[in-house]
Write a protein that holds these residues in place. Structure first.
Motif, PDB file in Angstrom:
ATOM      1  N   THR A 364      14.655  23.780  36.008  1.00 48.74           N
ATOM      2  CA  THR A 364      14.860  25.088  36.643  1.00 48.74           C
ATOM      3  C   THR A 364      15.851  24.887  37.781  1.00 48.74           C
ATOM      4  N   ARG A 365      16.227  25.997  38.462  1.00 49.96           N
ATOM      5  CA  ARG A 365      17.106  25.877  39.615  1.00 49.96           C
ATOM      6  C   ARG A 365      16.459  25.077  40.735  1.00 49.96           C
ATOM      7  N   GLY A 366      15.126  25.006  40.676  1.00 40.86           N
ATOM      8  CA  GLY A 366      14.432  24.277  41.735  1.00 40.86           C
ATOM      9  C   GLY A 366      14.283  22.786  41.463  1.00 40.86           C
ATOM     10  N   THR A 367      14.777  22.313  40.344  1.00 43.48           N
ATOM     11  CA  THR A 367      14.605  20.895  39.988  1.00 43.48           C
ATOM     12  C   THR A 367      15.472  20.012  40.885  1.00 43.48           C
ATOM     13  N   THR A 368      14.840  18.957  41.415  1.00 37.41           N
ATOM     14  CA  THR A 368      15.552  18.054  42.326  1.00 37.41           C
ATOM     15  C   THR A 368      15.593  16.643  41.726  1.00 37.41           C
ATOM     16  N   ARG A 369      16.305  15.763  42.403  1.00 33.44           N
ATOM     17  CA  ARG A 369      16.349  14.383  41.910  1.00 33.44           C
ATOM     18  C   ARG A 369      14.947  13.746  41.937  1.00 33.44           C
ATOM     19  N   GLU A 370      14.133  14.208  42.901  1.00 33.76           N
ATOM     20  CA  GLU A 370      12.762  13.687  42.948  1.00 33.76           C
ATOM     21  C   GLU A 370      12.017  13.999  41.649  1.00 33.76           C
ATOM     22  N   HIS A 371      12.292  15.202  41.111  1.00 33.43           N
ATOM     23  CA  HIS A 371      11.631  15.558  39.853  1.00 33.43           C
ATOM     24  C   HIS A 371      12.019  14.600  38.726  1.00 33.43           C
ATOM     25  N   LEU A 372      13.316  14.241  38.699  1.00 34.54           N
ATOM     26  CA  LEU A 372      13.773  13.355  37.620  1.00 34.54           C
ATOM     27  C   LEU A 372      13.154  11.965  37.760  1.00 34.54           C
ATOM     28  N   VAL A 373      13.085  11.489  38.996  1.00 33.02           N
ATOM     29  CA  VAL A 373      12.507  10.165  39.235  1.00 33.02           C
ATOM     30  C   VAL A 373      11.017  10.180  38.876  1.00 33.02           C
ATOM     31  N   ARG A 374      10.352  11.228  39.328  1.00 32.38           N
ATOM     32  CA  ARG A 374       8.926  11.318  39.028  1.00 32.38           C
ATOM     33  C   ARG A 374       8.714  11.386  37.515  1.00 32.38           C
ATOM     34  N   ALA A 375       9.570  12.157  36.837  1.00 34.85           N
ATOM     35  CA  ALA A 375       9.420  12.304  35.390  1.00 34.85           C
ATOM     36  C   ALA A 375       9.645  10.965  34.677  1.00 34.85           C
ATOM     37  N   ALA A 376      10.572  10.134  35.208  1.00 38.52           N
ATOM     38  CA  ALA A 376      10.820   8.820  34.584  1.00 38.52           C
ATOM     39  C   ALA A 376       9.600   7.917  34.751  1.00 38.52           C
ATOM     40  N   LEU A 377       8.961   7.997  35.913  1.00 32.57           N
ATOM     41  CA  LEU A 377       7.749   7.195  36.127  1.00 32.57           C
ATOM     42  C   LEU A 377       6.611   7.732  35.264  1.00 32.57           C
ATOM     43  N   GLU A 378       6.452   9.051  35.275  1.00 35.04           N
ATOM     44  CA  GLU A 378       5.374   9.653  34.483  1.00 35.04           C
ATOM     45  C   GLU A 378       5.509   9.259  33.010  1.00 35.04           C
ATOM     46  N   ALA A 379       6.773   9.157  32.534  1.00 32.70           N
ATOM     47  CA  ALA A 379       6.989   8.830  31.113  1.00 32.70           C
ATOM     48  C   ALA A 379       6.332   7.502  30.737  1.00 32.70           C
ATOM     49  N   MET A 380       6.308   6.555  31.679  1.00 35.11           N
ATOM     50  CA  MET A 380       5.665   5.261  31.381  1.00 35.11           C
ATOM     51  C   MET A 380       4.164   5.463  31.164  1.00 35.11           C
ATOM     52  N   ALA A 381       3.595   6.382  31.945  1.00 40.08           N
ATOM     53  CA  ALA A 381       2.158   6.643  31.809  1.00 40.08           C
ATOM     54  C   ALA A 381       1.863   7.349  30.484  1.00 40.08           C
ATOM     55  N   TYR A 382       2.680   8.348  30.133  1.00 38.70           N
ATOM     56  CA  TYR A 382       2.429   9.066  28.877  1.00 38.70           C
ATOM     57  C   TYR A 382       2.658   8.159  27.665  1.00 38.70           C
ATOM     58  N   GLY A 383       3.713   7.341  27.750  1.00 36.76           N
ATOM     59  CA  GLY A 383       3.999   6.418  26.639  1.00 36.76           C
ATOM     60  C   GLY A 383       2.819   5.466  26.428  1.00 36.76           C
ATOM     61  N   THR A 384       2.253   5.014  27.536  1.00 39.54           N
ATOM     62  CA  THR A 384       1.104   4.111  27.467  1.00 39.54           C
ATOM     63  C   THR A 384      -0.101   4.843  26.874  1.00 39.54           C
ATOM     64  N   GLN A 385      -0.296   6.077  27.322  1.00 41.32           N
ATOM     65  CA  GLN A 385      -1.430   6.865  26.833  1.00 41.32           C
ATOM     66  C   GLN A 385      -1.355   7.053  25.317  1.00 41.32           C
ATOM     67  N   GLU A 386      -0.140   7.337  24.815  1.00 42.79           N
ATOM     68  CA  GLU A 386       0.025   7.551  23.366  1.00 42.79           C
ATOM     69  C   GLU A 386      -0.338   6.292  22.583  1.00 42.79           C
ATOM     70  N   ILE A 387       0.117   5.152  23.086  1.00 42.89           N
ATOM     71  CA  ILE A 387      -0.140   3.895  22.356  1.00 42.89           C
ATOM     72  C   ILE A 387      -1.621   3.520  22.446  1.00 42.89           C
ATOM     73  N   LEU A 388      -2.180   3.654  23.636  1.00 42.01           N
ATOM     74  CA  LEU A 388      -3.589   3.292  23.804  1.00 42.01           C
ATOM     75  C   LEU A 388      -4.482   4.198  22.939  1.00 42.01           C
ATOM     76  N   ALA A 389      -4.134   5.478  22.885  1.00 37.93           N
ATOM     77  CA  ALA A 389      -4.915   6.406  22.055  1.00 37.93           C
ATOM     78  C   ALA A 389      -4.806   6.009  20.582  1.00 37.93           C
ATOM     79  N   ALA A 390      -3.605   5.619  20.147  1.00 39.14           N
ATOM     80  CA  ALA A 390      -3.423   5.179  18.758  1.00 39.14           C
ATOM     81  C   ALA A 390      -4.244   3.920  18.494  1.00 39.14           C
ATOM     82  N   MET A 391      -4.277   3.012  19.463  1.00 48.54           N
ATOM     83  CA  MET A 391      -5.045   1.769  19.303  1.00 48.54           C
ATOM     84  C   MET A 391      -6.530   2.068  19.196  1.00 48.54           C
ATOM     85  N   GLU A 392      -6.997   3.023  19.987  1.00 49.04           N
ATOM     86  CA  GLU A 392      -8.408   3.395  19.923  1.00 49.04           C
ATOM     87  C   GLU A 392      -8.736   4.029  18.573  1.00 49.04           C
ATOM     88  N   ARG A 393      -7.818   4.885  18.092  1.00 48.98           N
ATOM     89  CA  ARG A 393      -8.065   5.520  16.783  1.00 48.98           C
ATOM     90  C   ARG A 393      -8.059   4.475  15.670  1.00 48.98           C
TER      91      ARG A 393
END
Ligand code: ADP
Length: 497
Positions: A364-393
């Motif tokens: 959005t117009r309100g998106t800042t560089r902090e948002h991009l950095v946070r999103a890059a860090l968050e991606a590591m958490a989501y990527g991990t969650q997807e793999i761990l969930a697959a491993m559990e299944r």
């Protein structure tokens, strides 16, 4: 404790490090040196095995000198899958080592798949037909170098992964051996039988007698030759780098797992004595139980993890130092719907879409560089969650928590957020060199430096644990947002189902 110290050799892709770890868990000596990378053609990656040995022996001697204490055992951990061929009489390499990253056998892998071999390979080895693994690299060597093929046929050749090469050189040729964790990455090893398999050997054109003997990861790999390291010490532990880290993190029981966050991320999940086949594109691999004996693990990797932060730093110039990412993420109270899917080189497990490309969604117009950095860090958490969930299944085993290490695991904000997204505690050990630690543990256990695995684990002070602090509803919303972003990436890449 019976005392003494262990020399842990960590032979990695860019350098070799050596640590002397005392029985009380202190690092009392260390050294690190890099060596040359060779890129003779696009997609090819080679190492000079002689240089690897020279650099490794040097850091080992330097660490021993630095420690100034008696070394009771040597443990070796190493870059996996890379293959070396050498003359068993002179111990000289006969070709450059072909590194795990090397893609030269892509066409050969396609041919083998087209000929219908993938299913057998998967069933026996737990792996896929991918150039990453050693088997097709060896077949390529024999197909392109008739001299090597002739030597292989007559038995006048030794082949092995880096661990076997180091064992051969450190023992001055007395021992030709590897361990199950390294063997399980070659495409030649039957996971259930725990040994080399004749059908696989025939498929890759590798005569059995030139291969190393497979010995337990915590066991007898001979004694270092006095002329090589200056000391005669038993080599008592060998494991591939990711499995050594799993061991060094104390993930010895089914349901425990670790993830290493560097450039990419590697998640290994111990499934104990049960071999689990994945329906979600994960690999099955050999690992170690508490005593260093055989266990199984599921393995999944994220191609781009810390590298997304590198890209924001070097490609976009929106932060100067990776460590700044922590304060930047913390400055926002939420992600405001911004997601970054870093599929720069495709999506790995559990999607397996090598042709997907990355995206940033929710701008959005309100998106800042902090948002991009946070999103890059968050991606590591989501990527991990997807793999761990697959491993559990796949395994039917619930994860009890995740242990983390690697450069990006220094980021407290990331680990706190990750615990929330995973819904289980995330813990980081005090000693972050878990790979070397694992090799030290495996060797020290066999040599009696520690009398039990518990005694080994006790000497290492606990680090920091992050408890989940996000409620179930919010977790679900965050994960759904990520899943929509991934679907968007697949659609944009023309890959959605
Ligand atoms: P590798 O072994 O793959 O070279 P390292 O374990 O040294 O990787 O980790 C380096 C990676 O971690 C880099 O990609 C870097 O961007 C990332 N990184 C380093 N420090 C931080 C931090 N504080 N927060 C997030 N990422 C970080």
């Amino acid at each position: 404790m019976s005392g003494g110290a262990v020399l842990a050799i960590d032979q990695g892709t860019t350098g070799s490090s050596a640590l002397v770890v005392s029985a009380r868990g202190e690092v009392v000596g260390r050294s690190y040196r890099e060596f040359m990378q060779h890129f003779p053609r696009p997609g090819w990656v080679e190492h000079d095995a002689e240089e690897i040995f020279a650099v490794t022996a040097r850091v080992a001697r330097e660490a021993i000198a630095d420690a100034n204490t008696e070394v009771a055992a040597v443990g070796i951990t190493n870059q996996r899958e890379t293959v070396v061929v050498w003359d068993p009489a002179t111990l000289r390499p006969l070709h450059r080592a072909i590194v795990w990253q090397d893609r030269r056998t892509s066409a050969l892998c396609r041919e083998l798949r087209a000929a219908g071999h993938e299913e057998t390979v998967r069933r026996r080895t737990g792996l896929l037909l991918d150039p990453y693994f050693s088997g097709t690299k060896l077949r390529w060597l024999f197909e392109t170098d008739p001299g090597l093929a002739a030597r292989a046929e007559s038995g006048d050749l030794a082949v092995g992964t880096i661990d076997a090469w180091l064992v051969a050189r450190l023992t001055a040729g007395a021992v030709h051996a590897t361990d199950p964790t390294n063997a399980s990455r070659t495409l030649l090893f039957d996971l259930d039988e725990g040994g080399w398999n004749d059908d696989l050997l025939a498929l890759m054109g590798v005569p059995r007698r030139i291969l190393p003997e497979v010995r337990p990861s915590s066991g007898d790999f001979g004694v270092t030759d006095g002329g090589v390291l200056g000391v005669e010490v038993p080599i008592a532990g060998v494991a591939g780098d990711q499995q050594a880290a799993l061991y060094g993190q104390g993930c010895w029981e089914a349901g425990t797992g670790k993830c290493t966050y560097g450039t990419g991320a590697f998640l290994l999940f111990n499934t104990g004595s049960t071999r689990v086949a994945s329906d979600h594109g994960l690999l099955t691999t050999a690992a170690c139980n508490a005593m260093g004996g055989p266990a199984f693990a599921l393995e999944g990797s994220i191609f781009v993890a810390g590298a997304a932060i590198q890209w924001l730093r070097d490609g976009l110039g929106i932060l100067e130092d990776a460590a700044e990412s922590e304060a930047m993420a913390l400055s926002l109270s939420g992600n405001d719907g911004v997601y970054l899917v870093p599929a720069f080189t495709g999506l790995g497990a559990p999607h397996w879409k090598p042709d997907a490309r990355g995206a940033i969604t929710g701008l959005t117009r309100g998106t800042t560089r902090e948002h991009l950095v946070r999103a890059a860090l968050e991606a590591m958490a989501y990527g991990t969650q997807e793999i761990l969930a697959a491993m559990e299944r796949d395994s039917g085993v619930r994860s009890t928590g995740l242990r983390v290490d690697g450069g990006a695991a220094k980021n407290d904000w990331l680990l706190d957020f990750m615990a929330g997204v995973l819904g289980v505690p995330v813990s980081r050990p005090k000693m972050v060199e878990t790979t070397a630690l694992g090799a030290a543990g495996l060797a020290g256990l066999h040599a009696g430096v520690w009398r039990s695995p518990e005694e080994f684990s006790r000497v290492f002070a606990a680090g920091r644990s992050f408890e989940p602090r996000i409620d179930a509803g919010e977790r679900e919303t965050l994960i759904e947002g990520w899943q929509r972003a991934v679907q968007g990436v697949l659609a944009a890449s023309g890959l959605s189902r």
